[in-house]
Write a protein that holds these residues in place. Structure first.
Motif, short mmCIF file in Angstrom:
data_model
loop_
_atom_site.label_atom_id
_atom_site.label_comp_id
_atom_site.label_asym_id
_atom_site.label_seq_id
_atom_site.Cartn_x
_atom_site.Cartn_y
_atom_site.Cartn_z
N THR A 24 -2.85 9.63 -6.49
CA THR A 24 -2.72 9.41 -5.04
C THR A 24 -2.10 10.64 -4.39
O THR A 24 -2.58 11.12 -3.34
CB THR A 24 -1.85 8.17 -4.76
N VAL A 29 0.66 5.64 -0.02
CA VAL A 29 -0.22 6.78 0.25
C VAL A 29 0.54 8.09 0.04
O VAL A 29 1.76 8.10 -0.13
CB VAL A 29 -0.77 6.73 1.69
N LYS A 86 -12.02 3.34 1.97
CA LYS A 86 -11.12 4.17 1.16
C LYS A 86 -11.24 3.81 -0.33
O LYS A 86 -11.71 2.75 -0.71
CB LYS A 86 -9.67 3.98 1.62
N LEU A 142 -7.59 0.30 4.82
CA LEU A 142 -8.20 0.62 3.52
C LEU A 142 -9.72 0.54 3.56
O LEU A 142 -10.37 0.85 2.56
CB LEU A 142 -7.66 -0.32 2.44
N ASP A 202 -7.25 7.56 -2.29
CA ASP A 202 -6.61 7.54 -0.97
C ASP A 202 -5.28 6.80 -0.97
O ASP A 202 -4.41 7.08 -0.13
CB ASP A 202 -7.55 6.89 0.05
N ALA A 203 -5.14 5.83 -1.86
CA ALA A 203 -3.93 5.00 -1.87
C ALA A 203 -3.86 4.26 -3.20
O ALA A 203 -4.82 4.22 -3.96
CB ALA A 203 -3.96 3.99 -0.72
N ALA A 238 2.98 2.49 3.15
CA ALA A 238 2.08 2.38 4.31
C ALA A 238 2.10 0.95 4.81
O ALA A 238 1.48 0.06 4.23
CB ALA A 238 0.66 2.80 3.94
N SER A 244 7.06 -0.04 -5.89
CA SER A 244 6.60 1.07 -5.07
C SER A 244 7.77 1.88 -4.52
O SER A 244 7.78 3.11 -4.57
CB SER A 244 5.74 0.56 -3.91
N VAL A 280 -9.06 3.05 -3.62
CA VAL A 280 -7.71 2.53 -3.85
C VAL A 280 -7.51 2.29 -5.35
O VAL A 280 -8.36 1.69 -6.02
CB VAL A 280 -7.49 1.22 -3.08
N ASN A 291 0.18 11.10 5.21
CA ASN A 291 -1.12 10.49 5.48
C ASN A 291 -0.96 9.49 6.62
O ASN A 291 -0.40 8.41 6.44
CB ASN A 291 -1.64 9.79 4.22
N ILE A 299 -3.81 5.96 7.01
CA ILE A 299 -3.61 4.64 6.43
C ILE A 299 -2.20 4.18 6.77
O ILE A 299 -1.22 4.72 6.29
CB ILE A 299 -3.81 4.68 4.90
N VAL A 336 0.85 -1.19 0.00
CA VAL A 336 0.00 0.00 0.00
C VAL A 336 0.89 1.24 0.00
O VAL A 336 1.86 1.32 0.76
CB VAL A 336 -0.93 0.03 1.23
#
Length: 248
Positions: free
Chosen positions: A163, A111, A127, A124, A169-170, A192, A178, A129, A115, A118, A109
């Motif tokens: 995002t 974000v 939220k 989540l 939100d994510a 996150a 990532s 996504v 934030n 989360i 995840v």
């Protein structure tokens, strides 16, 4: 004349027997695995497939297209395999034959920076996504016990931008990508929590006689690349870590 004949005989003997072109599909937009920079297609997957071709005596021919179209192109026979971090799933195994995994990773995840609402997958609930269209991450989210509380949006691209701008939100992506996106992107993003699912990525081939034969040849090459350290070096070059073996 005899010398020429000897040279020609040597050249013929050293040519790969039954060499083929392996038609490889990839998105060209999944940094650092496959991306275009200065008009050159490059990344982990490009080096990996070129190393396989060098091992088997084949030629790797790359085609780029939208990620969501890669599996269809493989089914239709326009390409022989997909090198784009394709996760092994029961649904895909019902359609294709896979090599051994060459990357072990986890769903992550991500974000907007700062934030604190989360802190992992459990947060989540309620939220919105984002996931890449055609990726396995949508299915992983739908398998969560609270999946009905998550609004999932699929994107061809720009999930990190939306995002960071608060439009979602994510987003969920593999942990390796990532971390690289966060390091390279000017967007304010952060991881996150920890990965919430192990994923094993491999090369799919059509489940017919030619497809299985090519899979077997490529799989044998992957074993050699693991044994001689080539795969590990490719991973460390592009990812800064060795993700080519399961966590101990």
């Amino acid at each position: 004349m005899k010398a020429f004949a000897a040279v020609l005989t040597w050249a013929l003997l050293t040519l790969p027997v039954g060499a083929e072109t392996i038609r490889v599909g990839m998105s060209g937009g999944y940094f650092p695995f496959t991306f275009v920079k200065s008009d050159e297609l490059q990344g982990f997957e490009v080096d990996f497939m070129n190393a396989i071709a060098a091992e088997t005596g084949d030629t790797a021919e790359f085609s780029t297209m939208a990620f969501s179209g890669l599996i269809g192109a493989l089914q239709a026979g326009r390409i022989d395999t997909v090198a784009n971090q394709i996760t092994i799933t029961p649904e895909r195994e019902a359609q294709f034959v896979f090599t051994q995994p060459y990357v072990y990773d986890g769903a992550q995840v991500v974000v907007r920076e700062g934030n604190d609402e989360i802190e992992g997958v459990e947060d989540l609930r309620g939220k919105t996504v984002a996931v890449n269209l055609g990726s396995n991450f949508e299915q992983l989210l739908r398998e969560l016990p609270f999946a009905s509380e998550i609004t999932i949006r699929t994107y061809e691209s720009n999930i990190e931008q939306d995002t960071a701008l608060g439009r979602v939100d994510a987003f969920v992506m593999d942990r390796v990508s990532s971390a690289q996106v966060i390091a390279e992107s000017p967007m304010p993003l952060q991881l996150a929590g920890q990965p919430f699912s192990e994923i094993r990525n491999a090369l799919p081939f059509r489940n017919d006689e030619p497809g299985r034969a090519m899979r077997d040849r490529v799989d044998a090459a992957i074993t050699k690349l693991k044994e001689n350290g080539t795969l590990r070096r490719i991973s460390e070059k592009w990812l800064g870590a060795d993700v080519t073996a399961p966590a101990s």
